[in-house]
Design a protein around this motif. Sequence first.
Motif, short mmCIF file in Angstrom:
data_model
loop_
_atom_site.label_atom_id
_atom_site.label_comp_id
_atom_site.label_asym_id
_atom_site.label_seq_id
_atom_site.Cartn_x
_atom_site.Cartn_y
_atom_site.Cartn_z
N HIS A 196 0.76 -1.24 0.00
CA HIS A 196 0.00 0.00 0.00
C HIS A 196 0.79 1.29 0.00
O HIS A 196 0.27 2.34 0.27
CB HIS A 196 -0.97 -0.01 1.18
CG HIS A 196 -1.93 -1.14 1.04
ND1 HIS A 196 -3.06 -1.02 0.29
CD2 HIS A 196 -1.87 -2.39 1.47
CE1 HIS A 196 -3.69 -2.17 0.29
NE2 HIS A 196 -2.99 -3.02 1.00
N ILE B 2 -3.54 1.75 -5.17
CA ILE B 2 -3.35 0.33 -4.93
C ILE B 2 -3.46 -0.49 -6.21
O ILE B 2 -2.88 -1.54 -6.33
CB ILE B 2 -4.35 -0.27 -3.93
CG1 ILE B 2 -5.59 0.58 -3.81
CG2 ILE B 2 -3.71 -0.54 -2.59
CD1 ILE B 2 -6.64 -0.04 -2.93
N ASP C 30 -12.70 1.21 -4.65
CA ASP C 30 -13.68 1.49 -3.60
C ASP C 30 -13.97 0.25 -2.77
O ASP C 30 -14.00 0.30 -1.54
CB ASP C 30 -15.00 1.97 -4.22
CG ASP C 30 -14.96 3.46 -4.48
OD1 ASP C 30 -13.92 4.09 -4.18
OD2 ASP C 30 -15.97 3.99 -4.98
N ILE C 31 -14.19 -0.87 -3.46
CA ILE C 31 -14.50 -2.12 -2.76
C ILE C 31 -13.30 -2.58 -1.96
O ILE C 31 -13.42 -3.00 -0.80
CB ILE C 31 -14.96 -3.20 -3.76
CG1 ILE C 31 -16.35 -2.84 -4.28
CG2 ILE C 31 -14.95 -4.59 -3.12
CD1 ILE C 31 -16.97 -3.87 -5.19
N PHE D 142 -10.84 -0.77 -0.78
CA PHE D 142 -10.63 0.11 0.37
C PHE D 142 -11.62 -0.21 1.49
O PHE D 142 -11.26 -0.24 2.67
CB PHE D 142 -10.75 1.59 -0.04
CG PHE D 142 -10.62 2.54 1.12
CD1 PHE D 142 -9.41 2.65 1.79
CD2 PHE D 142 -11.69 3.30 1.56
CE1 PHE D 142 -9.28 3.49 2.88
CE2 PHE D 142 -11.57 4.15 2.65
CZ PHE D 142 -10.36 4.25 3.32
N TYR D 143 -12.83 -0.48 1.09
CA TYR D 143 -13.86 -0.83 2.08
C TYR D 143 -13.42 -2.07 2.87
O TYR D 143 -13.49 -2.11 4.10
CB TYR D 143 -15.18 -1.09 1.36
CG TYR D 143 -16.37 -1.29 2.26
CD1 TYR D 143 -17.15 -0.21 2.66
CD2 TYR D 143 -16.75 -2.56 2.70
CE1 TYR D 143 -18.26 -0.38 3.48
CE2 TYR D 143 -17.85 -2.74 3.52
CZ TYR D 143 -18.61 -1.64 3.91
OH TYR D 143 -19.70 -1.81 4.71
N CYS D 144 -12.96 -3.10 2.14
CA CYS D 144 -12.49 -4.33 2.81
C CYS D 144 -11.28 -4.04 3.70
O CYS D 144 -11.22 -4.50 4.83
CB CYS D 144 -12.13 -5.39 1.77
SG CYS D 144 -13.54 -5.96 0.82
N ASN D 145 -10.32 -3.28 3.15
CA ASN D 145 -9.13 -2.92 3.93
C ASN D 145 -9.55 -2.23 5.22
O ASN D 145 -9.01 -2.49 6.29
CB ASN D 145 -8.22 -1.94 3.15
CG ASN D 145 -7.57 -2.55 1.93
OD1 ASN D 145 -7.18 -1.86 1.02
ND2 ASN D 145 -7.47 -3.88 1.91
N GLN D 146 -10.52 -1.32 5.12
CA GLN D 146 -10.96 -0.55 6.28
C GLN D 146 -11.58 -1.45 7.34
O GLN D 146 -11.67 -1.10 8.50
CB GLN D 146 -11.94 0.55 5.85
CG GLN D 146 -11.88 1.79 6.74
CD GLN D 146 -12.20 1.52 8.20
OE1 GLN D 146 -13.24 0.94 8.50
NE2 GLN D 146 -11.29 1.89 9.10
N ARG D 147 -12.02 -2.63 6.94
CA ARG D 147 -12.56 -3.56 7.93
C ARG D 147 -11.48 -4.52 8.44
O ARG D 147 -11.77 -5.51 9.10
CB ARG D 147 -13.72 -4.37 7.32
CG ARG D 147 -14.91 -3.52 6.92
CD ARG D 147 -15.52 -2.78 8.10
NE ARG D 147 -16.72 -2.05 7.73
CZ ARG D 147 -16.79 -0.73 7.66
NH1 ARG D 147 -15.74 0.03 7.93
NH2 ARG D 147 -17.93 -0.14 7.31
N GLY D 148 -10.22 -4.26 8.01
CA GLY D 148 -9.11 -5.08 8.49
C GLY D 148 -8.72 -6.20 7.55
O GLY D 148 -7.87 -7.02 7.89
N ILE D 149 -9.35 -6.27 6.39
CA ILE D 149 -9.05 -7.37 5.46
C ILE D 149 -8.02 -6.90 4.43
O ILE D 149 -8.30 -5.99 3.64
CB ILE D 149 -10.33 -7.84 4.73
CG1 ILE D 149 -11.43 -8.15 5.75
CG2 ILE D 149 -10.05 -9.03 3.85
CD1 ILE D 149 -12.80 -8.42 5.13
N PRO D 150 -6.83 -7.50 4.40
CA PRO D 150 -5.81 -7.10 3.41
C PRO D 150 -6.29 -7.38 1.98
O PRO D 150 -7.16 -8.23 1.76
CB PRO D 150 -4.60 -7.97 3.76
CG PRO D 150 -4.83 -8.46 5.15
CD PRO D 150 -6.32 -8.54 5.30
N THR D 151 -5.69 -6.68 1.02
CA THR D 151 -6.16 -6.73 -0.36
C THR D 151 -6.26 -8.15 -0.94
O THR D 151 -7.27 -8.50 -1.54
CB THR D 151 -5.24 -5.86 -1.24
OG1 THR D 151 -5.30 -4.53 -0.71
CG2 THR D 151 -5.72 -5.83 -2.68
N ILE E 208 -14.02 -12.10 -2.29
CA ILE E 208 -15.00 -11.65 -3.29
C ILE E 208 -15.12 -12.67 -4.42
O ILE E 208 -16.22 -13.04 -4.84
CB ILE E 208 -14.61 -10.26 -3.84
CG1 ILE E 208 -14.65 -9.24 -2.71
CG2 ILE E 208 -15.53 -9.86 -4.97
CD1 ILE E 208 -13.93 -7.94 -3.02
#
Lengths: 524, 252
Positions: free
Chosen positions: A44, A49, A472-473, A475-484, A491
């Motif tokens: 990151h 990204i 967007d998706i 970043f949303y996942c990252n923001q919940r603690g899930i790495p890319t 998904i």
Amino acid sequence: MTPNTNTLSDTIHSEYPHTFVSDIEQEIAPFATKTSTQEENLVHSENSILDEIVQSEYKYGFVSDIEQEIAPKGLSEDVVRMISAKKEEPAWMLEWRLSAYRHWLTMKEPTWSNVHYPQIDFNDISYYAAPKPKKDAPKSLDEIDPELREVFNKLGIPLVEQERISGIAVDAVLDSVSVATTFKKKLYDMGVIFCSMSEAIREYPELVQKYLGSVVPVSDNFYSALNSAVFSDGSFCFIPKGVRCPMELSTYFRINAKDTGQFERTLIVAEESSYVSYLEGCTAPMRDENQLHAAVVEIVALDNAEVKYSTVQNWYPGDKEGKGGIYNFVTKRGLCAGVNSKISWTQVETGSAITWKYPSVILKGDNSIGEFYSVAVTNNFQQADTGTKMYHIGKNTKSRIVSKGISAGKSQNSYRGLVKINKSADNARNFSQCDSLLIGDRCGAHTFPYIEAGNKNATIEHEATTSKIGEDILFYCNQRGIPTEEAIALIVNGYCKEVMNQLPMEFAVEAQRLLAVSLEGSVG
Amino acid sequence: MLNINNLHASIEDKQILKGINLQVNPGEVHAIMGPNGSGKSTLASILAGREDYTVTDGNVLFKGNELLEMSPEERAQSGIFLAFQYPVEIPGVSTANFLKTALNEVRKSRGEEPLDAMDFLKIMKQKAALLELDHSFLQRSLNEGFSGGEKKRNEIFQMAMLEPTLAILDETDSGLDIDALKIVANGVNALRNDHNSFIVVTHYQRLLNYIVPDFVHVLYKGKIVRSGGKELAMELEEIGYDWIKEEMAENI
């Protein structure tokens, strides 16, 4: 164009009715294996990204140093004769091959698919490669050359009849020959024949003669004609009347030799009221040159028979810049010959530089059912043009198509499908679902569905969606603690669920892992 | 807990934040208000780690660490949660499965074992009740086909599941009817304690009737121009933002 068994070949061209010329820049590329979390954490830092690529390598890219016998490059009648002689084939088989070769010479390489690659020089390929026999052919599994055994061990395919894999019988094919088949005896006791094609030609000539080429005729298409002339090995399965095959049958294909083509031939015959589930897996070493794999698979299902055919295709896809990789040009077709018969194709296509493949079902028997479940992943510079064909001939025939394309990197992924309802197919039904998932903004997804309805009673449904995993998706996942990488796996697995559920359990887990691995570093 | 010092940020060479200073201590609720375009959502996005913005000056400390040097997932794992103004839809991935993955990634980062399915379900049921969410809702694909209100409730539900130490609510009240607003506020209030903090970004005072803030800050043209207690929010509701604009214009 009246359908009956003898003129099936007239009705069923493998060629699509419309031709496409594509001008996609050709190049083929990499693949991925597990990377460390440290690398993921680096992901990151710079730019957006979507510009980052994680370096990963193809896990099965090793070359085994096995003493081999390789035919000189080039194709001629002499080469065809040589292959036939090597396999100690009867005269009828040689004649069959020669007629295929002569027909092939009159054919042109197809160009309608949505893939692009430099002209293949068919005289720059070796058509036969086999491990040199150290002594007489092994009589039992214990006598297999330890080096060969090691190759398959490395691939996670132990050629022993262990407890752990007791639910699966394996036929292992290295380059042009089958090196071992497990659980033969146990299956034979039930009347199930599972052996290499070479052995079948020697031991069960009547069966082979009766069914070989009955679904995919020699003249069907350019690559099937080539395969018919030079096919080297593959698996033969015969399930007698009323038998439910007690274990999964599986063939593992491995290309090892350099500059060779692999032309395997598989034939599955399910007699009345029988059932079999068949699995196919494949890998190849990493090489800078492209290698050709042109297989033919034929399935025949008689009255009330059911065949489930699952593929996890993981040929070497080429490196990150698009160098090397397998050209996977395959003809797969099943014939629901009997009433109430069913053939189901499930494929997870993650490998190959180019995939050109349309597992099809001819629904000849009344009330027969054809299914096609597919996940096709392309990353980097991979190209896939894949889909299915469903030919409805019998009454009340049903087909179901679920295709999930995933494109990442700079890859191109096409779905091409034909649903053809003959005049005779009263009350035929088809349902098609074709979804595309794009990862990043440099890849492409294309859908070419053809529908030819010749009967007014037909019901045909087609649904299609396109979605994208964008920043967007992620970043949303990252923001919940899930790495890319984990986010993409989550998904993608959600997206493919419907197809994955069709795979036998052991394979589904493997396929899920493979999907995640194939898409590692896809955000680029 | 959070220390924002002289934060300047821009997007495509346009300066949005022009020197933000803010200190948030454990147990505090801060409301950030201001007219449209004042930089409220930008501030929320930068704290969560969205990469569209360039920080040109200043720094942010979170629990003593340089926040701006952490990746978005590291921030999340260390306890920052952003309730999105526009939550995304993820087809094929159920809310339950998504949260299980998220929760286990957070646990993994702390060196904890992943939750097994039974324990997870138990926690999920409990938190879903808090937000008055039906079980079937959690099995649907994340946000797919959800109404605006359902999406916002889902955001607060996720917050309840992940138990962050600093939750940033970015205009969570927009698009909510009064009933949904109450449910969301009740959820937030139930989670308030002495150890966690909230930053509530909002345009309207309405939400603050239900989530009562300890501090209110007015953001205008990239700066905090006024701070006060909850009365400041009431004052703004009555007289609007025009006076600030006028006041600022006079100073120039």
